[in-house]
Design a protein around this motif. Structure first.
Motif, mmCIF file in Angstrom:
data_model
loop_
_atom_site.group_PDB
_atom_site.id
_atom_site.type_symbol
_atom_site.label_atom_id
_atom_site.label_comp_id
_atom_site.label_asym_id
_atom_site.label_seq_id
_atom_site.Cartn_x
_atom_site.Cartn_y
_atom_site.Cartn_z
ATOM 1 N N GLN A 1 4.581 33.430 -17.949
ATOM 2 C CA GLN A 1 3.260 34.030 -17.838
ATOM 3 C C GLN A 1 3.088 35.133 -18.874
ATOM 4 O O GLN A 1 2.050 35.222 -19.543
ATOM 5 C CB GLN A 1 3.066 34.586 -16.429
ATOM 6 N N CYS B 1 4.551 35.355 -21.644
ATOM 7 C CA CYS B 1 4.575 34.750 -22.978
ATOM 8 C C CYS B 1 3.259 34.042 -23.316
ATOM 9 O O CYS B 1 3.056 33.620 -24.448
ATOM 10 C CB CYS B 1 5.732 33.759 -23.048
ATOM 11 N N GLY B 2 2.371 33.906 -22.353
ATOM 12 C CA GLY B 2 1.088 33.249 -22.606
ATOM 13 C C GLY B 2 1.149 31.744 -22.516
ATOM 14 O O GLY B 2 0.491 31.034 -23.301
ATOM 15 N N ALA C 1 -1.184 27.804 -27.545
ATOM 16 C CA ALA C 1 -0.194 28.630 -26.845
ATOM 17 C C ALA C 1 1.199 28.387 -27.424
ATOM 18 O O ALA C 1 1.492 27.297 -27.916
ATOM 19 C CB ALA C 1 -0.199 28.300 -25.352
#
Length: 209
Positions: A172, A174-175, A129
């Motif tokens: 969220q 942005c992963g 991530a």
């Protein structure tokens, strides 16, 4: 022959002191004293004692700049006007950041873990991530986050959208991956005078390492 372990990427840390502190009556939270020192000084000590050493530490502030500069770190003021909150400080810091990664922490949590940076980095590396966020059994801790420098473009687009200044929503989108921590107590903040007094009482009866 065993291959040498690769060195961790260089990390810049930014201490976020640039908010309005409305719940503190407008007082500059980073300069409020706790245990005989400003809250920002406690947080800087934690950053300097991280188990994963940091390449650089800076302060995000929008007032009392000379007082913050006296702590011995660069001071960065928001490039976005009107105190846009943590994301304003993060966006500005990403613009100054010359390392692959940026760690953000708030100024009003004086006892955060010394393993914070290392555990956030481990979560990022496991998941791939671009951003890792601390979480505890009691709550998400969105302002404690480690991110790739190249998320700045994504954040710029988010901030341009009307009314979208929520840290959690951007993370969220942005992963982000979550990095769990066992202790809520080490993430106790001082957003109000009552919370500051409560932390003083708790600290007197417990040991934080």
């Amino acid at each position: 022959m065993t291959a040498a372990l690769s060195a961790p990427p260089a990390i810049t840390a930014v201490l976020l002191c640039g908010g309005r502190a409305s719940r503190m009556g407008g007082r500059d939270k980073g300069l409020i004293e706790w245990q005989g020192q400003p809250l920002a000084q406690h947080a800087l000590r934690r950053l300097r004692r991280q188990s994963l050493p940091l390449a650089r530490i800076a302060i995000s502030a929008n007032r009392n700049l000379a007082a913050y500069a006296a702590f011995g770190c660069p001071v960065w003021t928001d490039v976005i006007a009107d105190f846009p909150g943590p994301l304003g400080g993060i966006f500005t810091a990403l613009g100054h950041c010359s390392t692959p990664l940026l760690l953000a922490v708030p100024c009003d949590v004086p006892l955060f873990p010394r393993t914070l940076c290392a555990r956030l980095l481990a979560a990022m590396q496991r998941s791939g991530a671009p951003l890792a966020v601390a979480t505890t059994p009691g709550a998400l801790q969105p302002v404690f986050c480690l991110m790739q420098r190249n998320v700045r473009g994504n954040l710029a687009a988010y901030l341009e959208a009307a009314g979208k200044h929520g840290v959690r929503r951007w993370q969220q989108q942005c992963g982000a991956v979550l990095a769990p921590f066992k202790s809520d107590a080490m993430f106790t903040g001082c957003n109000t005078p009552h919370e500051l007094a409560a932390l003083t009482a708790t600290h007197a009866s417990r040991s934080f390492i």
